[in-house]
Enzyme design. Structure first.
Site, mmCIF file in Angstrom:
data_model
loop_
_atom_site.group_PDB
_atom_site.id
_atom_site.type_symbol
_atom_site.label_atom_id
_atom_site.label_comp_id
_atom_site.label_asym_id
_atom_site.label_seq_id
_atom_site.Cartn_x
_atom_site.Cartn_y
_atom_site.Cartn_z
ATOM 1 N N TYR A 105 0.584 -1.236 0.578
ATOM 2 C CA TYR A 105 0.053 0.054 0.419
ATOM 3 C C TYR A 105 0.875 0.827 -0.099
ATOM 4 O O TYR A 105 1.974 1.540 0.712
ATOM 5 C CB TYR A 105 -0.738 0.161 1.131
ATOM 6 C CG TYR A 105 -1.224 1.061 1.325
ATOM 7 C CD1 TYR A 105 -3.392 1.777 0.822
ATOM 8 C CD2 TYR A 105 -1.171 2.583 1.869
ATOM 9 C CE1 TYR A 105 -3.595 2.073 0.670
ATOM 10 C CE2 TYR A 105 -2.124 3.627 2.041
ATOM 11 C CZ TYR A 105 -2.839 3.732 1.530
ATOM 12 O OH TYR A 105 -3.887 4.834 1.522
ATOM 13 N N GLU A 193 -3.196 7.020 -4.013
ATOM 14 C CA GLU A 193 -3.256 6.274 -3.726
ATOM 15 C C GLU A 193 -2.909 4.963 -4.287
ATOM 16 O O GLU A 193 -3.830 4.639 -5.690
ATOM 17 C CB GLU A 193 -4.464 5.642 -2.772
ATOM 18 C CG GLU A 193 -4.228 4.470 -2.181
ATOM 19 C CD GLU A 193 -6.165 4.906 -1.542
ATOM 20 O OE1 GLU A 193 -5.780 4.501 -0.577
ATOM 21 O OE2 GLU A 193 -6.451 3.861 -1.920
#
Ligand code: GDP
Ligand code: MN
Length: 391
Positions: A105, A193
């Site tokens: 992530y 993101e």
């Protein structure tokens, strides 16, 4: 403003980050054509992804692999028939499927606490970061980018090291993390993101691995869109909440909250104060709404429609401090709005400043409940909402 994955990938690719080639289609036949092209180029498998402005598409069945053109077509048809979290799927992205070794992530976001661009990374990629934060907060490493220099080399390395990367992967990670901060800054994004940032086999080096961005989620700052007409063109108005859309088109700043007292105010600072006073009087605001300076009757009527579209609203507090906004215009707008609305909600109106006297006459004739001080207005609104089953 949220943009779709396909466009977010485009932003990443423009910044030189490793994003697999992809194309979008609005029909199953279109998806098949893209898949055929990829298979012809030697890709063994494709991934088909729903383009909707929410996360968790994988779990909702919106991300699927296909090993043939025929399978790509049926899979695309199934995905195009889905509605994910209330959003109908209108487009699919078709890309070569990656062989994922591990999922990371990585995100750059505006952080109001540190007043900077915060970079967060976690070795527990794939799942939503909120879940990681709840289960294993220590698995998330953070760095606040330098306000002028962006993410500095030592910061990028510290992040990569923190999630266990070494060697070539660490080097690639640093470029990507630095790139995300640069994108956030140059496109005025609130969030950039990549989840998953995937570790995949690198065919050119036997046993080697590399990083690719397999998903991208970008939210742009609405207030900065004027500086980016090219990015603003990516708006998907069909996916926008209809109320948010009407507010935006009317030039009204509206933020929905979950209380029961609808607030119509002019000026952002006064609107914030009004929310505070409603709360102090024991009530809960249903929204922040700033009709802006110089609003005319029609805009006031639009604001009323927007407030009333929220079924949780049990009472309305109108608080206008007339400067360039004329009190009588607001009063006319309220009268006009009341004639149009199909839902009757008790209302208390406080109008002071420019043309307050004219406004008072109109409001009295119209039978509106009024208040002179803001405290009094807030207390009345709270009492009215409580009588109507809210607080
Ligand atoms: P999200 O669920 O909306 O965040 O959509 P993602 O694009 O992140 O996809 C969800 C999951 O699907 C990922 O975490 C991966 O596990 C899987 N996935 C996505 N793309 C690929 C791919 O190219 N190959 C493989 N094998 N899995 C993929
Ligand atoms: Mn994802």
């Amino acid at each position: 403003m949220k943009i779709h994955e396909a466009e977010a990938r485009e932003l990443l690719a423009r910044a030189g980050l490793p994003v697999p080639d992809a194309d979008v289609a609005t029909t199953a036949a279109g998806a098949r054509a893209i898949a055929e092209r990829l298979f012809a180029a030697g890709v063994p498998q494709v991934v088909i992804k729903a383009q909707v402005l929410v996360g968790g598409r994988g779990k909702a069945g919106g991300v699927k692999l296909a090993a043939s053109a025929a399978e790509a077509e049926t899979t695309a048809a199934a995905i195009l028939a889905l509605t994910i979290k209330d959003l109908p799927v209108r487009r699919v992205l078709v890309a070569p499927a990656a062989t994922i070794v591990r999922e990371i992530y990585l995100a750059a976001l505006i952080d109001r606490t540190t007043r900077g661009v915060l970079v967060m990374a976690s070795a527990a990629g794939g799942m939503e970061i909120e879940e990681v934060a709840a289960k294993d907060p220590a698995a998330i490493v953070r760095e606040v980018a330098h306000p002028h220099g962006g993410l500095l080399p030592f910061q990028a390395r510290r992040l990569g090291f923190g999630i266990g990367l070494r060697g070539e992967l660490l080097k690639q990670f640093c470029l990507i993390a630095t790139g995300l901060v640069k994108i956030a800054r140059e496109s005025d994004a609130d969030l950039v993101e990549v989840n998953p940032l995937a570790v995949v086999p690198a065919p050119e080096t036997p046993g080697g691995e590399r990083l690719i961005c397999l998903d991208a989620k970008v939210t742009l700052d609405d207030s900065a869109l004027d500086r980016h007409p090219d990015l603003a063109a990516w708006r998907d108005a069909d996916s926008e909440d209809p109320i948010d859309r009407e507010a935006r088109e009317q030039g009204i700043s509206y933020i929905r909250l979950d209380g029961s007292i609808g607030c119509m105010v002019n000026g952002a600072g006064l609107a914030m104060t009004t929310l505070d006073l409603v709360t102090r009087a024991g009530g809960t605001p249903a929204n922040f709404l700033d009709i802006g300076g110089g609003a005319r009757a029609d805009k006031v009527a639009a604001a009323m429609r927007i407030i009333l579209a929220d079924a949780g609203v049990k009472a309305i507090l109108v608080n206008i401090f007339g400067g360039i906004t004329r009190g009588d215009e607001v009063a006319k707008g309220l009268i006009e709005a009341r004639a149009q609305q199909d839902r009757v909600v008790p209302m208390v109106v406080r109008i002071v400043g420019t043309n307050a006297a004219e406004a008072a006459v109109l409001l009295r004739e119209g039978g509106f409940e009024t208040a002179t001080s803001l405290d009094e207005a807030a207390e009345k609104a709270v009492a009215l909402a409580a009588a109507g089953g809210g607080k």
